[in-house]
Design an enzyme around this catalytic site. Structure first.
Site, PDB file in Angstrom:
ATOM      1  N   ASP A   1      11.273  24.997  32.332  1.00 20.25           N
ATOM      2  CA  ASP A   1      12.551  24.347  32.619  1.00 20.25           C
ATOM      3  C   ASP A   1      12.574  23.764  34.033  1.00 20.25           C
ATOM      4  O   ASP A   1      13.456  22.973  34.365  1.00 20.25           O
ATOM      5  CB  ASP A   1      13.705  25.343  32.468  1.00 20.25           C
ATOM      6  CG  ASP A   1      14.542  25.077  31.228  1.00 20.25           C
ATOM      7  OD1 ASP A   1      14.378  24.005  30.627  1.00 20.25           O
ATOM      8  OD2 ASP A   1      15.368  25.942  30.867  1.00 20.25           O
TER       9      ASP A   1
ATOM     10  N   GLN B   1      17.944  30.672  28.526  1.00 24.61           N
ATOM     11  CA  GLN B   1      19.010  29.791  28.038  1.00 24.61           C
ATOM     12  C   GLN B   1      20.284  30.027  28.852  1.00 24.61           C
ATOM     13  O   GLN B   1      20.788  31.150  28.921  1.00 24.61           O
ATOM     14  CB  GLN B   1      19.273  30.061  26.555  1.00 24.61           C
ATOM     15  CG  GLN B   1      20.288  29.141  25.924  1.00 24.61           C
ATOM     16  CD  GLN B   1      19.787  27.710  25.803  1.00 24.61           C
ATOM     17  OE1 GLN B   1      18.626  27.481  25.479  1.00 24.61           O
ATOM     18  NE2 GLN B   1      20.660  26.752  26.070  1.00 24.61           N
TER      19      GLN B   1
ATOM     20  N   LYS C   1      15.328  23.774  19.613  1.00 21.49           N
ATOM     21  CA  LYS C   1      14.065  24.005  20.325  1.00 21.49           C
ATOM     22  C   LYS C   1      13.053  24.722  19.426  1.00 21.49           C
ATOM     23  O   LYS C   1      11.861  24.387  19.414  1.00 21.49           O
ATOM     24  CB  LYS C   1      14.333  24.816  21.595  1.00 21.49           C
ATOM     25  CG  LYS C   1      15.146  24.052  22.632  1.00 21.49           C
ATOM     26  CD  LYS C   1      15.711  24.960  23.714  1.00 21.49           C
ATOM     27  CE  LYS C   1      16.624  24.184  24.651  1.00 21.49           C
ATOM     28  NZ  LYS C   1      17.300  25.023  25.645  1.00 21.49           N
TER      29      LYS C   1
END
Length: 935
Positions: free
Chosen positions: A125, A100, A56
């Site tokens: 997300d 995460q 990422k």
């Protein structure tokens, strides 16, 4: 039938990244300095998480996104994670923010609570309940979609097949893929069926699908013969199956039996290389979309503030009535509006807060805004409205012209509040609110100064007492006690030894002579300059005798109390550049001289560390607001005669960073321009390194009439008719003072805007005459102001003039070089600023100049302590007197603060109460708890 066309996620994601790279480039061209920001919060150190995060970060760097990886240890608690999330939520530079998963912590953490704590507008997300809810309702333009379903849709679009009207089947119902994929297809007008591992007719349902998305997590669960000919197949699965031909002994497969399925489908994604690369690309796309939404709502560098609408009344009500009629915003809202993070703000109730100095480090690369100082002509005893003008100007710039603007003002002493002057929150429709909070304890800074100051005073007398009653060895045994048979010097004692030239750290190694030098400060009582303080006007404490108890064994001396705001500790707070600088300044404070003429400091007394502890919270500026909702820092309140009379350097520095390069910080200097402004330039700006852009000089018809020869103006006494009737001759004659103060400001190379603060008794002709004189005297502009009665609206002309002046050429310079001899610096101020012909040092002043030069303090700036009621030393001399000789009665040192202050004439540092103090009008409603009365 021909085999399926491969939908390569690697190719499509590469196209997406190129498109995003171009969009980011266009953003940065349109808004220089702006970059989309992505934050990735990780808990623990899982290898798989580290790998995904590196992917990422690499993608972000390639596109031009500013990515920040925040890594918490696996010992982090849920509270630690939530605190970090709150900070990132508040950071305007972060547009996309992901946590995460999984959270690799030794402590129990509720994952759903964590994902829902992320601000929905930054949840790229798409995992929060709010974004999930919006997706399920079809609000696709107002939510973020989880990255894997979003990537699947992008791959489906690549086929060119219209989704609308097609039959879609989604296998899997997870919150991350299956459920949002169902909603996404549904709101793209497909007819959607969701299946899962327990669906009994799975093969039958698959056979009906024009579009099949599989996210079941079971290796090759979907067989090729189930698939409808010509279907689009999107395989989200990643599974490992045994394979002896591979070095690892296993290979990666999807949820679909790929080899057989590709013979039936028209399009199919491979595993790996299909959906996987799209997930990271969609995360980047959502981050760029979030940045675009941010730019649509906010201009970079522009605050989004809710301003309060004033309801103006005529006649103007009392200050306390106006203040109580206003409903201040919650102070945490004000903090958020100006770009402060939650962990940078310490709330003190609903209307005031302290701001952490860490904000300076965070914004260190942010350019400063425009720096404006408000000062005035030589005032009447009633004051001419500098505070009111300061507040009116920031209300005009903020609430009416929509500029980022901060006011930075001094905290008032309770002495004047309960004495003759009343509060200092401004007045009319230009106030800092709530005024009762502003004028009373605020956050306790002044009380902390009282405690710190009096600790030093107690230490002085205690030290003299112990030295007079103990031998060298007895003193040494108590100053460096043996603990478990071991003696050890403290850090502050090591510094004293080094000052004495004793480079030893073993207490047992000192000679008798060294012990004597170490333990005996040998203070000369006649040289003590440090007094006890109290934040109350009490004239009977101006001269007292201390040490009269029998326990003091006859060691008494004459002393006095000063008012707290005159303490050098207050001046140190105002000039300190941070905690470390404040502590060092405390250590340098000179409290007396030894009998050998050596300066005795707070460090010598061993009290520096304790002072820093008592003052550790005071160094944080206090955040409040004006009536119209613009932010205010209230911090420090040093006297304007024996000190420099300006609010803190730290408040100004933080405010200048927060407003940004196009914003404004407006601060006020005490008394007239000859005192407060001169010290602002020569002392405050010298230490802060800040350079002012504009001087606002407040003038009133009333004060100019006084300078023109009008009768005396006395507080509490009605004004003579000369001040309530038009008299152009008096005004014109009094403009000599205005002219001189304009010259004083221009002497420092800064443009001057004159604010003519209009009173209801002033006539149009009088106001116009003042404006004319000001412009002729060299002011950049001069405007009439009616902010007291109209709030910010009444200072709009002033605000616009300040904006223009801030763009004018600026050649700021100091009046003198600190390397000059003390007498020369005093003479320059007297001649250039006051208009004196020369100065005369009386014998005591001559002795002090010689002493301070010998002690090494000759290079300090000068802080003149003289009357504020005249340019000269004589308060009866009005206008712009010249040819006088300025008498210097004494010179004293505030070495910690960093200046010498010559005393011109006599003055008290402990005011007294008048016959009818202001406290007669102050009361508390026992039912509501509200403060009533005049401030």
């Amino acid at each position: 039938m021909a085999p399926a066309e491969i939908l390569s996620g690697k190719i499509v994601s590469g196209q997406v990244r190129e498109r995003l790279k171009q969009q980011v480039m266009e953003m940065t061209q349109k808004f220089p300095g702006f970059r989309p920001g992505l934050a990735i919060l990780q808990v623990g150190n899982r290898d798989d998480s580290n790998l995904y995060i590196q992917m990422k970060l690499k993608a972000a760097a390639e596109i031009g996104i500013s990515a920040n990886h925040i890594k918490l240890p696996n010992t982090a608690t849920e509270a630690d994670v939530l605190k970090c999330i709150a900070s990132l939520n508040a950071d305007p530079a972060v547009h996309g923010f992901i946590v995460q998963l999984p959270l690799d912590s030794d402590n129990p953490i509720n994952t759903e609570k964590i994902t829902n704590a992320v601000a929905p507008e930054k949840d790229v997300d798409g995992l929060s309940s709010i974004n999930a809810g919006k997706l399920s309702r079809g609000d696709l333009g107002d939510c973020f979609i989880p990255c894997t379903p979003k990537g699947c849709m992008e791959l489906i679009r690549q086929t060119g097949v219209q989704v609308a009207g097609k039959r879609a089947v989604v296998i899997g119902r997870s919150k991350i893929v299956g459920a949002p994929m169902h909603d996404l297809l549904l709101w793209n007008n497909a007819t959607v069926t969701t299946c899962h591992s327990k669906t009994s007719t799975l093969a039958e349902e698959v056979g009906k699908a024009d579009i099949l998305v599989v996210a079941a997590g079971r290796a090759e669960m979907v067989k090729g013969e189930w698939i409808k000919p010509g279907a689009i197949v999107i395989d989200c699965g990643i599974n490992h199956v045994p394979d002896s031909t591979k070095a690892s002994g296993k290979r990666v497969v999807g949820d679909v039996a790929y080899n057989s399925a590709k013979e039936k489908a028209s399009f199919i994604t491979p595993v790996p290389g299909g959906v996987g690369p799209m997930t990271v690309a969609m995360l980047m796309q959502s981050t760029v979309e979030s940045a675009q939404r941010f730019l649509e709502k906010f201009q970079p560098g522009k605050w989004t503030i809710q301003y309060n609408q004033l309801t103006l009344k005529m006649p103007v009500p009392s200050d306390i009535e106006i203040s109580k009629s206003c409903m201040p915003k919650p102070i945490e809202q004000v903090a958020k509006e100006v770009g402060l993070f939650p962990d940078e703000v310490e709330l003190y109730g609903q209307t005031k807060a302290k701001v952490q100095l860490s904000v300076l480090k965070r914004l260190q690369n942010q350019p400063d805004g425009k720096y404006v100082v408000v000062t005035g002509i030589t005032p009447t005893p009633l004051g001419e409205g500098k505070s009111t003008t300061t507040v009116g100007l920031v209300q005009a710039l903020g609430a009416h012209l929509h500029q980022n603007v901060f006011a930075c003002v001094r905290q008032p002493s309770q002495g004047p509040t309960f004495g003759i002057k009343g509060g200092a929150a401004g007045g009319g429709y230009c106030q800092v609110v709530p005024m009762e909070e502003f004028n009373l304890h605020l956050t306790g800074d002044i009380h902390a100064i009282t405690a710190a100051n009096n600790l030093v005073a107690a230490a002085i007398d205690a030290r003299m007492f112990h030295e007079l009653t103990q031998s060298d060895q007895a003193l040494y045994n108590r100053l460096v006690p043996s603990v478990n048979g071991v003696r050890k010097f403290s850090d502050i004692q090591i510094r004293r030894l080094q000052k004495l030239g004793i480079n030893k750290t073993d207490p047992m190694a000192l000679t008798k002579e060294e012990v004597n030098a170490f333990v005996r400060l040998d203070i000369d009582p006649g040289t003590i300059t440090w007094q006890r303080v109290l934040d109350t006007n009490d004239r009977f404490l101006r001269k007292i005798t201390i040490g009269q108890s029998a326990t003091e064994k006859g060691f008494s001396r004459t002393a006095q109390f000063d008012i707290t705001v005159s303490s050098e500790i207050m001046a140190v707070l105002a000039l300190a550049d941070g905690l470390d600088d404040m502590k060092k300044r405390f250590g340098r404070m000179v409290v007396a001289s030894s009998k050998k003429g050596q300066p005795v400091t707070a460090d010598d007394l061993g009290v520096t560390g304790a002072l820093a502890v008592l003052m550790k919270d005071t160094v944080k500026p206090n955040l409040m607001q004006t009536l119209e909702g613009t932010p205010v820092f209230v911090h420090a309140g040093p006297f304007a005669n024996i000190a420099h009379g300006n609010s803190s350097v730290l408040a100004d520095k933080i405010a200048l960073k927060l407003v940004g390069k196009d914003g404004f910080v407006v601060t006020e200097a005490g008394f007239g321009a000859d005192i407060g402004m001169e010290k602002f330039f020569n002392i405050k700006c010298r230490y802060s390194g800040l350079r002012p852009h504009v001087v606002v000089l407040v003038a009133t018809v009333r004060a100019l009439k006084m300078h023109g020869g009008g009768p005396a103006v006395t507080a509490g006494v009605p004004l003579p008719k000369e001040y309530t009737e038009e008299n152009l001759q008096l005004v014109a004659k009094g403009c000599s003072n205005l002219n001189k103060q304009i010259q004083n400001a221009r002497m420092f190379g800064v443009p001057v805007v004159v604010a003519v603060n209009a009173f209801k008794t002033d006539t149009k002709a009088e106001l116009a005459l003042v404006v004319q004189h000001a412009k002729e005297a060299g002011a950049f502009d001069a405007v009439e102001c009616t902010h007291w009665a109209e709030g910010g609206k009444g200072a709009l002309a002033l605000a616009r003039a300040v904006q223009r002046a801030s763009q004018a050429p600026n050649n700021f310079r100091f009046l003198y070089n600190v390397e000059l001899p003390i007498v020369d610096k005093i003479r320059l101020i007297a001649q250039q600023v006051y208009g004196a012909r020369d100065i005369e040092l009386l014998p005591e002043a001559q002795e002090k100049v010689a002493l301070y030069t010998k002690q090494g303090f000759g290079n300090l700036p000068i802080c003149m302590a003289k009357t504020h009621l005249s340019l000269s030393h004589d308060p009866e001399q009005k206008g712009a007197p010249t040819g006088f000789v300025l008498p210097i009665r004494d010179v004293r040192a505030s070495v910690g603060a960093g200046f010498l202050y010559p005393l011109v004439g006599t003055m008290s540092t402990m005011p007294g109460l008048p016959t009818r103090p202001c406290f007669y009008d102050i009361d508390l409603d026992p039912v509501s708890g509200e403060v009533n009365g005049l401030f």
